[in-house]
Scaffold this motif. Structure first.
Motif, PDB file in Angstrom:
ATOM      1  N   SER A  89       0.814  -1.214   0.000  1.00 16.46           N
ATOM      2  CA  SER A  89       0.000   0.000   0.000  1.00 16.46           C
ATOM      3  C   SER A  89       0.850   1.268   0.000  1.00 16.46           C
ATOM      4  N   ARG A  90       2.115   1.145   0.273  1.00 16.77           N
ATOM      5  CA  ARG A  90       3.032   2.288   0.264  1.00 16.77           C
ATOM      6  C   ARG A  90       4.231   1.978  -0.617  1.00 16.77           C
ATOM      7  N   PRO A  91       4.855   2.973  -1.234  1.00 13.24           N
ATOM      8  CA  PRO A  91       4.465   4.379  -1.272  1.00 13.24           C
ATOM      9  C   PRO A  91       3.182   4.590  -2.067  1.00 13.24           C
ATOM     10  N   VAL A  92       2.450   5.611  -1.701  1.00  5.95           N
ATOM     11  CA  VAL A  92       1.109   5.785  -2.242  1.00  5.95           C
ATOM     12  C   VAL A  92       1.119   6.069  -3.743  1.00  5.95           C
ATOM     13  N   GLY A  93       2.216   6.636  -4.250  1.00  7.48           N
ATOM     14  CA  GLY A  93       2.258   6.999  -5.656  1.00  7.48           C
ATOM     15  C   GLY A  93       3.026   6.037  -6.531  1.00  7.48           C
ATOM     16  N   LEU A 326     -11.551   1.952   6.304  1.00  6.00           N
ATOM     17  CA  LEU A 326     -12.031   0.600   6.045  1.00  6.00           C
ATOM     18  C   LEU A 326     -11.739  -0.310   7.232  1.00  6.00           C
ATOM     19  N   SER A 327     -10.634  -0.092   7.908  1.00  7.87           N
ATOM     20  CA  SER A 327     -10.302  -0.919   9.078  1.00  7.87           C
ATOM     21  C   SER A 327     -11.325  -0.748  10.192  1.00  7.87           C
ATOM     22  N   ASP A 328     -11.912   0.444  10.316  1.00  5.95           N
ATOM     23  CA  ASP A 328     -12.948   0.652  11.336  1.00  5.95           C
ATOM     24  C   ASP A 328     -14.215  -0.126  10.996  1.00  5.95           C
ATOM     25  N   LEU A 329     -14.565  -0.198   9.717  1.00  2.97           N
ATOM     26  CA  LEU A 329     -15.741  -0.968   9.327  1.00  2.97           C
ATOM     27  C   LEU A 329     -15.498  -2.458   9.501  1.00  2.97           C
ATOM     28  N   VAL A 330     -14.257  -2.903   9.248  1.00  2.00           N
ATOM     29  CA  VAL A 330     -13.908  -4.300   9.480  1.00  2.00           C
ATOM     30  C   VAL A 330     -14.044  -4.637  10.964  1.00  2.00           C
ATOM     31  N   ARG A 339      -5.787  -8.818  10.267  1.00  3.69           N
ATOM     32  CA  ARG A 339      -5.862 -10.178   9.713  1.00  3.69           C
ATOM     33  C   ARG A 339      -7.055 -10.333   8.778  1.00  3.69           C
ATOM     34  N   ALA A 340      -7.458  -9.241   8.128  1.00  2.00           N
ATOM     35  CA  ALA A 340      -8.684  -9.271   7.323  1.00  2.00           C
ATOM     36  C   ALA A 340      -8.387  -9.039   5.856  1.00  2.00           C
ATOM     37  N   PRO A 360      -4.977  -7.649   2.641  1.00  4.61           N
ATOM     38  CA  PRO A 360      -4.755  -7.224   4.036  1.00  4.61           C
ATOM     39  C   PRO A 360      -3.884  -5.986   4.178  1.00  4.61           C
ATOM     40  N   ALA A 361      -2.851  -5.844   3.336  1.00  7.47           N
ATOM     41  CA  ALA A 361      -1.967  -4.683   3.455  1.00  7.47           C
ATOM     42  C   ALA A 361      -2.733  -3.382   3.272  1.00  7.47           C
ATOM     43  N   HIS A 362      -3.725  -3.382   2.386  1.00 10.33           N
ATOM     44  CA  HIS A 362      -4.526  -2.184   2.164  1.00 10.33           C
ATOM     45  C   HIS A 362      -5.647  -2.057   3.191  1.00 10.33           C
ATOM     46  N   VAL A 363      -6.196  -3.183   3.648  1.00  5.13           N
ATOM     47  CA  VAL A 363      -7.274  -3.127   4.641  1.00  5.13           C
ATOM     48  C   VAL A 363      -6.791  -2.441   5.916  1.00  5.13           C
ATOM     49  N   ARG A 364      -5.614  -2.798   6.377  1.00  4.74           N
ATOM     50  CA  ARG A 364      -5.134  -2.245   7.647  1.00  4.74           C
ATOM     51  C   ARG A 364      -4.458  -0.885   7.513  1.00  4.74           C
ATOM     52  N   ASP A 365      -4.233  -0.433   6.273  1.00  2.64           N
ATOM     53  CA  ASP A 365      -3.598   0.873   6.091  1.00  2.64           C
ATOM     54  C   ASP A 365      -4.578   1.979   6.474  1.00  2.64           C
TER      55      ASP A 365
END
Length: 412
Positions: A89-93, A326-330, A339-340, A360-365
């Motif tokens: 998920s990083r670097p963002v660009g 998104l992590s808050d909705l998970v 772990r999602a 998962p890398a993007h879910v927890r970011d």
């Protein structure tokens, strides 16, 4: 085994030799009367064409095609990830850079390919046209390479121009598979022609007449054309050069709320559902479900992030996005965000990108949001109102708009 001096070996080891001799047996030469038109002697008198010119153009085009192949393969793996592939998920660009490089290099290849084909055009009319079956196979492989290269370059230009009428097939699949054909044919061609290329680079080119274009002039013109195309199109990715992007199909600051749009809500067939006051975003976990109306989404903790939309067509634009992580909705459905894995679905009834997997890398970011606002205003319906996904370092086609459902599962 002892071989009688007068008895030939008839074992299997002689078969490859026989095939090789058969493969290279000279074919009959056509009658001289057939050598007309472009086959006649002296049909191509230009002294600018030379082995050195062809070699220099070939090296430049080979580098450009290699860059396009590897950046294109990367984009394909991100959009259709196999089990072994992971994308951070990083670097963002990062994706913004790699896909912008892919499109910019592909456009710069247009004058390179044209000049390369011009330099080797007389070789299409060598005499005799076919000397042996081996020679015929070699010429056939070159034809495959030329056809694949033209397909990739012309198709790529049509795609970034969003002109799909001349392509009665799904561009992404065709572009991907023909890329393998092109790179395979290129590798074979380089393997066969490497001694010729080496000799061409070391051998001085013949001097053209004073009244003709020089080799350096031709190379300079090709380089200038490639540079001009790059300068007038790369602004769709590099924002400081956007004012020079007069040939770019997209300007990064033109569109609702200052960002371009590829597919409108009306074209997607979701406008009425997106604007319906009964809208709910459904979040489903392994053992829990949450049905969130728009007011409930706005009542959750809001976060603002600066992230680009990077399109596979080469353009990109940055916006300020506000919404729920998104992590808050998970976590809301009882799953540990660390772990999602998530699948998001659009209100669209059909389409290749109506669903998207979020690793998962993007879910927890913390930069990954279900966005509700853009540039300090409610999302425009063409940008995904009432809610859309925005995540760092992902292609725009995976930033799903008009969210209807989020399915959460625990990743292994």
């Amino acid at each position: 085994m002892v071989r009688h001096p007068d008895r030939p070996v008839t074992g299997g080891r002689t078969l490859p030799r026989r095939l090789a001799r058969w493969w290279s047996v000279p074919l009959p030469v056509p009658p001289a009367a057939a050598r007309r038109g472009p086959w006649r002697p002296g049909a191509f008198p230009s002294a600018v064409r030379s082995a050195r010119l062809t070699s220099l153009l070939g090296v430049a085009l080979g580098v450009a095609f290699a860059v396009c192949f590897f950046t294109g393969l990367l984009s394909h793996l991100i959009q259709h990830p196999p089990a072994w592939f992971g994308w951070p998920s990083r670097p963002v660009g990062l994706y913004r850079f790699t896909q912008g490089l892919h499109v910019a290099t592909g456009l710069a290849s247009v004058p390179l390919l044209g000049a390369k084909l011009w330099s080797v055009y007389p070789r299409l009319f060598t005499w005799p046209p076919v000397r042996s079956l081996a020679h015929a196979a070699e010429r056939g492989s070159v034809a495959v390479l030329v056809a694949a290269a033209l397909f990739q370059v012309v198709g790529g230009v049509l795609n970034i121009s969003r002109w799909y009428a001349p392509m009665p097939f799904f561009f992404t699949a065709g572009h991907y598979w023909v890329a393998w054909l092109a790179i395979g044919a290129l590798v074979m061609h380089v393997g066969v022609q490497l001694p010729v290329v080496r000799a061409g680079l070391l051998r001085p080119a013949p001097q053209p007449r004073q009244d003709t274009l020089s080799r350096r002039g031709l190379l300079g013109g090709v380089a200038a054309a490639a540079g001009l195309i790059t300068l007038t199109t790369v602004g769709q990715t590099v924002r400081p050069l956007s004012g020079l992007a007069v040939l770019a199909p997209r300007r990064p600051d033109v569109g609702p709320q200052g960002l371009p749009v590829n597919k409108t809500a009306s074209k997607a067939g979701v406008r009425a559902m997106a604007l319906d006051s009964s809208y709910r975003l459904v979040v489903i976990g392994p053992g829990r479900r949450a049905d969130l109306e728009l007011g409930a989404l706005h009542a959750l903790a809001q976060h603002t992030v600066e992230l680009p939309i990077a399109c596979v067509e080469g353009w990109s634009a940055t916006g300020w996005w506000t919404g729920v992580r998104l992590s808050d909705l998970v976590a809301l459905v009882g799953v540990d965000p660390g772990r999602a894995a998530v699948e998001v679905e659009s209100l669209e009834a059909a389409g290749r990108y109506r669903t998207s997997a979020v690793a998962p890398a993007h879910v927890r970011d913390p930069l990954t949001l279900v966005a509700l606002r853009l540039n300090d205003a409610p999302l425009h319906v063409d940008h995904g109102y009432p809610a859309r996904l925005i995540a760092p370092n992902r292609p725009g086609v995976l930033q799903t708009k008009w969210l209807s459902r989020i399915t959460v599962r625990e990743s292994r």
